[in-house]
Design a protein around this motif. Structure first.
Motif, PDB file in Angstrom:
ATOM      1  N   ARG A 295       0.834  -1.211   0.000  1.00  0.00           N
ATOM      2  CA  ARG A 295       0.000   0.000   0.000  1.00  0.00           C
ATOM      3  C   ARG A 295       0.866   1.257   0.000  1.00  0.00           C
ATOM      4  N   GLU A 296       1.913   1.257   0.823  1.00  0.00           N
ATOM      5  CA  GLU A 296       2.789   2.428   0.897  1.00  0.00           C
ATOM      6  C   GLU A 296       3.473   2.667  -0.441  1.00  0.00           C
ATOM      7  N   CYS A 297       3.963   1.608  -1.059  1.00  0.00           N
ATOM      8  CA  CYS A 297       4.650   1.753  -2.343  1.00  0.00           C
ATOM      9  C   CYS A 297       3.693   2.269  -3.417  1.00  0.00           C
ATOM     10  N   LEU A 298       2.523   1.689  -3.492  1.00  0.00           N
ATOM     11  CA  LEU A 298       1.564   2.089  -4.516  1.00  0.00           C
ATOM     12  C   LEU A 298       1.073   3.515  -4.298  1.00  0.00           C
ATOM     13  N   ALA A 299       0.938   3.906  -3.031  1.00  0.00           N
ATOM     14  CA  ALA A 299       0.500   5.272  -2.733  1.00  0.00           C
ATOM     15  C   ALA A 299       1.563   6.287  -3.158  1.00  0.00           C
ATOM     16  N   LYS A 300       2.822   5.958  -2.898  1.00  0.00           N
ATOM     17  CA  LYS A 300       3.905   6.885  -3.230  1.00  0.00           C
ATOM     18  C   LYS A 300       4.169   6.945  -4.733  1.00  0.00           C
ATOM     19  N   SER A 301       4.093   5.789  -5.397  1.00  0.00           N
ATOM     20  CA  SER A 301       4.459   5.730  -6.822  1.00  0.00           C
ATOM     21  C   SER A 301       3.280   6.008  -7.744  1.00  0.00           C
ATOM     22  N   GLY A 302       2.083   5.755  -7.261  1.00  0.00           N
ATOM     23  CA  GLY A 302       0.906   5.856  -8.117  1.00  0.00           C
ATOM     24  C   GLY A 302       0.643   4.612  -8.935  1.00  0.00           C
ATOM     25  N   GLY A 303       1.484   3.566  -8.753  1.00  0.00           N
ATOM     26  CA  GLY A 303       1.303   2.298  -9.454  1.00  0.00           C
ATOM     27  C   GLY A 303       1.608   2.412 -10.938  1.00  0.00           C
ATOM     28  N   PRO A 304       1.279   1.392 -11.729  1.00  0.00           N
ATOM     29  CA  PRO A 304       0.586   0.174 -11.297  1.00  0.00           C
ATOM     30  C   PRO A 304       1.498  -0.809 -10.566  1.00  0.00           C
ATOM     31  N   PHE A 305       2.835  -0.700 -10.794  1.00  0.00           N
ATOM     32  CA  PHE A 305       3.777  -1.549 -10.071  1.00  0.00           C
ATOM     33  C   PHE A 305       4.189  -0.843  -8.780  1.00  0.00           C
TER      34      PHE A 305
ATOM     35  N   SER B 114       9.962  -3.310 -11.517  1.00  0.00           N
ATOM     36  CA  SER B 114      11.279  -3.190 -10.901  1.00  0.00           C
ATOM     37  C   SER B 114      11.674  -4.475 -10.190  1.00  0.00           C
ATOM     38  N   MET B 115      12.848  -4.419  -9.627  1.00  0.00           N
ATOM     39  CA  MET B 115      13.372  -5.492  -8.793  1.00  0.00           C
ATOM     40  C   MET B 115      12.375  -5.904  -7.710  1.00  0.00           C
ATOM     41  N   ALA B 116      11.687  -4.928  -7.112  1.00  0.00           N
ATOM     42  CA  ALA B 116      10.772  -5.224  -6.009  1.00  0.00           C
ATOM     43  C   ALA B 116       9.631  -6.124  -6.442  1.00  0.00           C
ATOM     44  N   ASP B 117       9.107  -5.918  -7.633  1.00  0.00           N
ATOM     45  CA  ASP B 117       8.002  -6.753  -8.104  1.00  0.00           C
ATOM     46  C   ASP B 117       8.451  -8.202  -8.294  1.00  0.00           C
ATOM     47  N   ALA B 118       9.685  -8.392  -8.753  1.00  0.00           N
ATOM     48  CA  ALA B 118      10.218  -9.755  -8.871  1.00  0.00           C
ATOM     49  C   ALA B 118      10.404 -10.380  -7.498  1.00  0.00           C
ATOM     50  N   MET B 119      10.873  -9.595  -6.538  1.00  0.00           N
ATOM     51  CA  MET B 119      11.123 -10.135  -5.203  1.00  0.00           C
ATOM     52  C   MET B 119       9.823 -10.525  -4.493  1.00  0.00           C
ATOM     53  N   TYR B 120       8.736  -9.796  -4.761  1.00  0.00           N
ATOM     54  CA  TYR B 120       7.472 -10.089  -4.093  1.00  0.00           C
ATOM     55  C   TYR B 120       6.556 -11.004  -4.903  1.00  0.00           C
ATOM     56  N   ALA B 121       6.949 -11.352  -6.130  1.00  0.00           N
ATOM     57  CA  ALA B 121       6.100 -12.215  -6.956  1.00  0.00           C
ATOM     58  C   ALA B 121       5.778 -13.559  -6.295  1.00  0.00           C
TER      59      ALA B 121
ATOM     60  N   TYR C 227      -3.264  -5.346  -7.914  1.00  0.00           N
ATOM     61  CA  TYR C 227      -1.813  -5.475  -8.088  1.00  0.00           C
ATOM     62  C   TYR C 227      -1.420  -6.944  -8.222  1.00  0.00           C
ATOM     63  N   ALA C 228      -1.954  -7.792  -7.335  1.00  0.00           N
ATOM     64  CA  ALA C 228      -1.613  -9.213  -7.373  1.00  0.00           C
ATOM     65  C   ALA C 228      -2.031  -9.848  -8.696  1.00  0.00           C
ATOM     66  N   ASN C 229      -3.213  -9.511  -9.167  1.00  0.00           N
ATOM     67  CA  ASN C 229      -3.676 -10.070 -10.442  1.00  0.00           C
ATOM     68  C   ASN C 229      -2.809  -9.600 -11.604  1.00  0.00           C
ATOM     69  N   MET C 230      -2.365  -8.350 -11.550  1.00  0.00           N
ATOM     70  CA  MET C 230      -1.495  -7.838 -12.607  1.00  0.00           C
ATOM     71  C   MET C 230      -0.178  -8.615 -12.642  1.00  0.00           C
ATOM     72  N   VAL C 231       0.387  -8.871 -11.466  1.00  0.00           N
ATOM     73  CA  VAL C 231       1.635  -9.640 -11.402  1.00  0.00           C
ATOM     74  C   VAL C 231       1.419 -11.047 -11.940  1.00  0.00           C
ATOM     75  N   MET C 232       0.346 -11.688 -11.529  1.00  0.00           N
ATOM     76  CA  MET C 232       0.087 -13.054 -11.981  1.00  0.00           C
ATOM     77  C   MET C 232      -0.109 -13.137 -13.486  1.00  0.00           C
ATOM     78  N   ASN C 233      -0.592 -12.057 -14.092  1.00  0.00           N
ATOM     79  CA  ASN C 233      -0.877 -12.062 -15.526  1.00  0.00           C
ATOM     80  C   ASN C 233       0.260 -11.526 -16.384  1.00  0.00           C
TER      81      ASN C 233
ATOM     82  N   MET D 186       5.313 -14.310 -15.840  1.00  0.00           N
ATOM     83  CA  MET D 186       4.718 -15.165 -14.814  1.00  0.00           C
ATOM     84  C   MET D 186       3.905 -16.284 -15.445  1.00  0.00           C
ATOM     85  N   GLN D 187       3.175 -15.975 -16.496  1.00  0.00           N
ATOM     86  CA  GLN D 187       2.391 -17.006 -17.165  1.00  0.00           C
ATOM     87  C   GLN D 187       3.297 -18.081 -17.763  1.00  0.00           C
ATOM     88  N   GLU D 188       4.437 -17.669 -18.293  1.00  0.00           N
ATOM     89  CA  GLU D 188       5.397 -18.642 -18.830  1.00  0.00           C
ATOM     90  C   GLU D 188       5.923 -19.551 -17.726  1.00  0.00           C
TER      91      GLU D 188
END
Length: 217
Positions: free
Chosen positions: A143-153, A159-166, A186-192, A196-198
């Motif tokens: 939540r903090e990251c998305l609030a500061k960055s505006g998303g979608p990642f 970034s590196m963080a999305d790979a680490m939390y995948a 956010y979780a659905n975006m990462v899964m798709n 990730m699908q590969e």
């Protein structure tokens, strides 16, 4: 010049292999996979969190041998800076490194009680209080990251963080963890993500099961 190689273990169970593979994919570095059988002693120790020195995944590139996921991320950022594994802003880079380090070394109860299992699905899974505390902390980070960055990642761009939390995202899906609409999106975006699908498609083709990670409730 020889192509880079990335040594991996199980695609169904290994959170560390997924992180290393996603980081390398995100970087754009061309590489070949070397798969270590899940019943190999070192690979199984990594998957079951029994090893204090995890040597998988392992990236080999132009004489460099890099086996820690944070080290792999930093190495890839050095050789492929245009990939944006770290944010361009100094403050955001520090934040990205901090939350990546937190997932790298923490959340041990979550790891132990909700192991990665991409072929598994456990609706209404009983989550114990200590694991819930880990989940709550991860949700706060997102939540903090998305609030500061505006998303979608987490930091705006992938970034590196999305790979680490995948792998955490896959855990939430496997064990039916309830998320609010923002975090669910956010979780659905990462899964798709295509990467990730590969990975998930390959995980589903793995014939071997590791009994210790087949949770039944």
């Amino acid at each position: 010049m020889a192509k880079a190689t990335l040594t991996l273990s199980s695609k169904n169970y290994s959170s560390w292999s997924l992180r290393g593979w996603l980081l390398t994919k995100f970087s754009g570095l061309d590489f070949d996979e070397i798969i270590t059988a899940p019943d190999d002693a070192s690979a199984k120790a990594e998957i079951l969190l029994l090893s204090s020195s995890i040597l998988v995944p392992c990236l080999r590139h132009e004489g460099a041998v890099v086996w820690d996921t944070l080290a792999i991320a930093e190495y890839l950022n050095e050789i492929m800076p245009e990939a944006g594994l770290l944010p361009p802003d100094r403050i955001m880079r520090a934040h990205c490194r901090s939350i990546s380090g937190e997932i790298h070394s923490g959340f041990t109860t979550l790891r132990a009680s909700l192991p990665v299992n991409l072929k598994g699905h456990f609706p209404n899974f009983k989550i114990w209080s200590r694991a819930q505390a880990d989940i709550d902390r991860i949700c706060t980070i997102w939540r903090e990251c998305l609030a500061k960055s505006g998303g979608p990642f987490l930091f705006g761009q992938r970034s590196m963080a999305d790979a680490m939390y995948a792998p955490v995202v896959t855990r939430f899906m496997t064990y039916d963890v309830k998320l609010d609409p923002q975090l669910s999106a956010y979780a659905n975006m990462v899964m798709n993500l295509p990467e990730m699908q590969e990975w998930i498609a390959a995980a589903r083709l793995e014939p071997a099961d590791i009994e210790e990670l087949e949770v039944e409730y």
